[in-house]
Design a protein around this motif. Structure first.
Motif, mmCIF file in Angstrom:
data_model
loop_
_atom_site.group_PDB
_atom_site.id
_atom_site.type_symbol
_atom_site.label_atom_id
_atom_site.label_comp_id
_atom_site.label_asym_id
_atom_site.label_seq_id
_atom_site.Cartn_x
_atom_site.Cartn_y
_atom_site.Cartn_z
ATOM 1 N N VAL A 211 -2.119 23.311 35.159
ATOM 2 C CA VAL A 211 -1.599 22.086 34.531
ATOM 3 C C VAL A 211 -2.615 21.535 33.530
ATOM 4 O O VAL A 211 -2.258 21.145 32.407
ATOM 5 N N SER B 85 5.394 25.172 26.906
ATOM 6 C CA SER B 85 4.366 24.615 27.794
ATOM 7 C C SER B 85 4.998 23.849 28.943
ATOM 8 O O SER B 85 4.625 24.032 30.111
ATOM 9 N N PHE B 86 5.964 22.990 28.648
ATOM 10 C CA PHE B 86 6.600 22.207 29.711
ATOM 11 C C PHE B 86 7.442 23.091 30.631
ATOM 12 O O PHE B 86 7.525 22.835 31.838
ATOM 13 N N VAL C 205 4.825 24.659 32.917
ATOM 14 C CA VAL C 205 4.304 23.701 33.897
ATOM 15 C C VAL C 205 5.324 23.448 34.996
ATOM 16 O O VAL C 205 4.995 23.452 36.192
ATOM 17 N N TYR C 206 6.584 23.243 34.609
ATOM 18 C CA TYR C 206 7.612 22.941 35.614
ATOM 19 C C TYR C 206 7.863 24.127 36.541
ATOM 20 O O TYR C 206 8.156 23.950 37.732
ATOM 21 N N ALA D 184 8.252 17.529 38.422
ATOM 22 C CA ALA D 184 8.204 16.713 37.208
ATOM 23 C C ALA D 184 6.870 15.981 37.098
ATOM 24 O O ALA D 184 6.419 15.655 35.988
ATOM 25 N N ASP E 262 3.958 17.269 37.692
ATOM 26 C CA ASP E 262 3.061 18.166 36.973
ATOM 27 C C ASP E 262 3.272 18.058 35.460
ATOM 28 O O ASP E 262 2.310 18.125 34.686
ATOM 29 N N CYS E 263 4.514 17.886 35.040
ATOM 30 C CA CYS E 263 4.798 17.745 33.608
ATOM 31 C C CYS E 263 4.175 16.464 33.050
ATOM 32 O O CYS E 263 3.618 16.460 31.940
#
Length: 539
Positions: A205, A396-397, A400-401, A407, A409-410
């Protein structure tokens, strides 16, 4: 021979071969796009590699790491814009060749020098692998702790002029690593009653935020630049013959790359600087450097491509990454319960040799690809910055998810993205944060394990390897302090000489200095105000 045959057998799998091809070609494409770079690509791909076998995931990441510098030379030579940060020195002599009508020669020479540096580095390390297998068992908990501490110190002092802020950011990274459950008694640390902090702050993250999302913000806020490309004519094999006329420069530069790559925190920039300086001082035409010298281009490209394979030595032998990219690769090892260190060289030597052979094959694939596909490849330079920014932000998102379907972590990745954006705009390093997180965890575990056998402080360095590492730490700190004092002394002497000058010229220079400092302060304040406005616009 049996070891090499076993490593070849590992690489003969179809998924490994596909990963090697995708990583090598993809790394060239990533390197050729200014503003992206291997750190962003590796950060985005990290979540995907966790579902792969270790050799497949690491081959993809190694392919991007080792081939991006080839691609980074293309915009550096053709439009005077380095594709990756380590290709900045390539612009010194590459672009002047293009300006005088020799772009094909410059590109061919850069490819050939990069190929020689990469092959030289891998061959050295394959021959050096048996020695590492014998040295690695000498490292216990104390030695690995001292080696990790040395690596962290080297990373900090390598940021000359920014050592204090680099040290503070490294300490911030160590602090981030301590959040959550501590590794021995599993008690909560710095969670403040928040459930989402109970599992700690995920390294991936932070990596995606500091490198990928922050770079997306930079691309989205910067304006697109119109690029005028130079047309290439003729074949691309000329550089191979020209490289053979400078064996001394190529050999010494590759050696610098290997040696600097094995030292944590040093990397490509130091290797390039030393190689370029050596080439200029020993050249028969030093006045050509910076104006299209073939020797200067060879020195820069050979040194930076000799580093990636060498940088794997501290990672594989001790489990200590020397830079952000190898720190990301370390997470792939941990996910698959493959622990780098002395045990890896003792029990899985064929796995280590397979990684080095993958780098060897990678360089051959990349050279062949570039010699025949450069004319089509240069079009990627035209991709608009904002389109790239949107793609990077989206990927990227998604990455991460996909880690924990969270959410939270996002949100954390976005927060670290803003932090990384601020660091980039202020020209401050983000790498110490990542290395602080990785090395901080290693230091904590090894220190606790070592303290069970330590009764007095000097017992910590009573073994030869630990004592040598301790001396190296003292020497590095002493050299850095002396260098800082010397710089301050030279600055004071220059100011005193300027102040004491009674000539009209000296008075004029002193007034100009004061005027420059005053204007510089205004520019800094204006830049900070502009940065704050941009951050406000983001929200």
């Amino acid at each position: 021979m049996d070891l090499i045959l076993s490593a070849i057998d590992i690489l003969m799998r179809w998924d490994v071969a596909l990963a090697l091809l995708a990583g090598s070609v993809g790394g060239v494409l990533i390197g050729a796009i200014p503003g992206v770079g291997p750190a962003v690509a590796i950060a985005i791909l990290l979540p995907a590699t966790f579902s792969m076998d270790p050799i497949v995931g690491l081959t993809v990441l190694l392919g991007i790491y080792g081939s991006s510098m080839y691609g980074g030379a293309i915009p550096a030579i053709l439009i005077n814009t380095p594709g990756t940060a380590v290709n900045a020195l390539t612009t010194y002599d590459g672009y002047p060749m293009t300006a005088r009508g020799e772009p094909r020669r410059a590109l061919s020479l850069a490819y050939s020098a990069s190929f020689f540096g990469g092959i030289f580095s891998v061959i050295c390390l394959i021959l050096f692998a048996p020695v590492l297998a014998k040295i690695a068992p000498m490292f216990g908990s104390r030695e690995i702790f001292m080696a990790a501490l040395l690596g962290l110190i080297l990373v900090v002092v390598a940021h000359r002029g920014q050592a204090l802020i680099a040290g503070a950011l490294a300490c911030f990274g160590i602090f981030l690593q301590t959040i959550g459950l501590e590794p021995v008694k599993y008690t909560q640390r710095y969670t403040f009653g928040q459930d989402f902090l109970g599992s700690g702050i995920n390294l991936i993250v932070v990596v995606l935020g500091l490198f990928a999302i922050s770079q997306a913000f930079v691309l989205l806020t910067d304006e697109d630049e119109k690029v005028r490309m130079t047309r290439l004519r003729g074949g691309m094999f000329q550089g191979l013959r020209e490289l053979a006329r400078h064996p001394r420069v190529a050999g010494v530069s590759a050696t610098f790359g290997v040696l600097m790559g094995m030292v944590p925190g040093v990397g490509e920039f130091t290797a390039q600087f030393m190689s370029y300086t050596y080439a200029q001082k020993t050249s028969k035409r030093p006045q050509d450097f910076g104006h299209g010298s073939s020797e200067g281009l060879i020195a820069a490209e050979t040194a930076n491509n000799a580093v990636p394979a060498a940088a794997m030595v501290p990672l594989l032998a001790l489990g200590i990454p020397g830079e952000a990219l190898t720190a990301m690769m370390l997470s792939v090892f941990y996910v698959h319960n493959v622990v780098p260190g002395p045990g890896l060289f003792q029990n899985d030597m064929d796995f280590v040799v397979a990684l080095y052979l993958a780098l060897l094959i990678l360089n051959v694939l990349v050279l062949l690809f570039l010699l025949f596909a450069t004319r089509s490849l240069i079009q990627v330079v035209r991709i608009p910055n904002r389109f790239l920014g949107v793609c990077i932000l989206t990927l990227s998102f998604v990455g991460v998810y996909s880690l924990r379907n969270s959410a939270t972590d996002c949100v954390m990745a976005a927060a670290f993205g803003i932090l990384g954006y601020v660091l980039k705009r202020l020209s401050l390093p983000a790498v110490p944060i990542i290395l602080g997180m990785v090395l901080g965890g290693i230091m904590e575990v090894k220190l606790r394990a070592a303290m069970a056998r330590v009764k007095e402080p000097f017992d910590f360095i009573d073994r030869p390897v630990a004592f040598i590492l301790f001396l190296l730490i003292i020497i590095v700190l002493a050299v850095h302090i002396l260098r800082v004092l010397k710089d301050q002394k030279e600055l004071k002497e220059a100011e005193w000489q300027t102040k004491s000058s009674s000539t009209s010229f000296g008075s004029l220079m002193w007034r100009r200095r004061n005027s420059f400092l005053k204007d510089h302060g205004k520019r800094v304040r204006a830049r900070h105000s502009k940065l704050l406005r941009r951050l406000t616009d983001l929200f």
